[in-house]
Design a protein around this motif. Sequence first.
Motif, PDB file in Angstrom:
ATOM      1  N   LYS A  76       0.824  -1.215   0.000  1.00  0.00           N
ATOM      2  CA  LYS A  76       0.000   0.000   0.000  1.00  0.00           C
ATOM      3  C   LYS A  76       0.857   1.264   0.000  1.00  0.00           C
ATOM      4  O   LYS A  76       0.551   2.212  -0.720  1.00  0.00           O
ATOM      5  CB  LYS A  76      -0.951   0.004   1.214  1.00  0.00           C
TER       6      LYS A  76
ATOM      7  N   ARG B  85       5.312  -4.407  13.051  1.00  0.00           N
ATOM      8  CA  ARG B  85       3.879  -4.724  13.058  1.00  0.00           C
ATOM      9  C   ARG B  85       3.578  -5.630  14.256  1.00  0.00           C
ATOM     10  O   ARG B  85       3.811  -6.843  14.200  1.00  0.00           O
ATOM     11  CB  ARG B  85       3.478  -5.375  11.741  1.00  0.00           C
TER      12      ARG B  85
ATOM     13  N   ARG C 225     -10.953 -10.730   7.074  1.00  0.00           N
ATOM     14  CA  ARG C 225     -10.927  -9.374   6.510  1.00  0.00           C
ATOM     15  C   ARG C 225     -11.204  -9.304   5.009  1.00  0.00           C
ATOM     16  O   ARG C 225     -11.665  -8.272   4.526  1.00  0.00           O
ATOM     17  CB  ARG C 225      -9.556  -8.735   6.781  1.00  0.00           C
TER      18      ARG C 225
HETATM   19  C1  S3P Z   1      -2.362  -3.596  11.025  1.00  0.00           C
HETATM   20  C2  S3P Z   1      -1.670  -3.159   9.915  1.00  0.00           C
HETATM   21  C3  S3P Z   1      -0.601  -2.158  10.002  1.00  0.00           C
HETATM   22  C4  S3P Z   1      -0.790  -1.249  11.219  1.00  0.00           C
HETATM   23  C5  S3P Z   1      -0.949  -2.066  12.465  1.00  0.00           C
HETATM   24  C6  S3P Z   1      -2.130  -3.026  12.390  1.00  0.00           C
HETATM   25  C7  S3P Z   1      -3.400  -4.624  10.843  1.00  0.00           C
HETATM   26  O1  S3P Z   1      -0.589  -1.361   8.813  1.00  0.00           O
HETATM   27  O2  S3P Z   1      -1.902  -0.413  11.048  1.00  0.00           O
HETATM   28  O3  S3P Z   1       0.254  -2.770  12.691  1.00  0.00           O
HETATM   29  O4  S3P Z   1      -4.235  -4.799  11.748  1.00  0.00           O
HETATM   30  O5  S3P Z   1      -3.412  -5.275   9.769  1.00  0.00           O
HETATM   31  P1  S3P Z   1      -0.083  -1.892   7.366  1.00  0.00           P
HETATM   32  O6  S3P Z   1      -1.230  -2.618   6.731  1.00  0.00           O
HETATM   33  O7  S3P Z   1       0.245  -0.649   6.631  1.00  0.00           O
HETATM   34  O8  S3P Z   1       1.082  -2.751   7.597  1.00  0.00           O
END
Ligand code: S3P
Length: 180
Positions: free
Chosen positions: A17, A120, A139
């Motif tokens: 992304k 993460r 999801r």
């Molecule tokens: C999350 C994705 C992360 C970040 C956090 C939680 C998730 O963002 O918001 O660690 O729940 O999938 P990215 O999708 O940009 O890695």
Amino acid sequence: MNPAPNLVLVGPMGAGKTCIGRRLAERFGLHFVDVDQAIVDDTGSSIPAIFDNIGEAGFRAHEKRVLAGLLERSGQLVSTGGGAVLDADNRELIGQRGFVVYLRVSVASQLQRLQRDRNRPLLQREDRAQVLQEMAAFRDPLYHQVADMIVDTDLYSPAEATAHAVVRLAALWQISELPA
Ligand code: S3P
């Protein structure tokens, strides 16, 4: 032709992304914003520190507030965190304020791309594959629910995935509000 004031990228961790988002923003002359980075800027804490201090629920509250603030504006490419779609209000707002591109990725590619990731919190455990599989099962329908367009990223470099997206976006999306 689907008018919307922003482009919004949704999809799992490791879908590209940020990388694809930066390229698309440049191509369409949009201001690039990464919601996680905006949370870090706003709170002065890293994402792992936020999870450590106030847990996932606390992080989600920041995510919701920051996302809503960003989506009041127009002319942006908004790259959301993988879990932003979990919240029904977020989904509604994303759909109202953005043309939504779902960047899709397989768990196998995620595991490869995120091998060395330490940023993460939800992945700092032994059973990454299972966690990612469960996340994908839960999801994927939510990403579909908000998506105006889907781009598969597994077989493509960021430059190739961007090129595919640009062609389709040029036919499907039109900016509906010029930035103030
Ligand atoms: C999350 C994705 C992360 C970040 C956090 C939680 C998730 O963002 O918001 O660690 O729940 O999938 P990215 O999708 O940009 O890695």
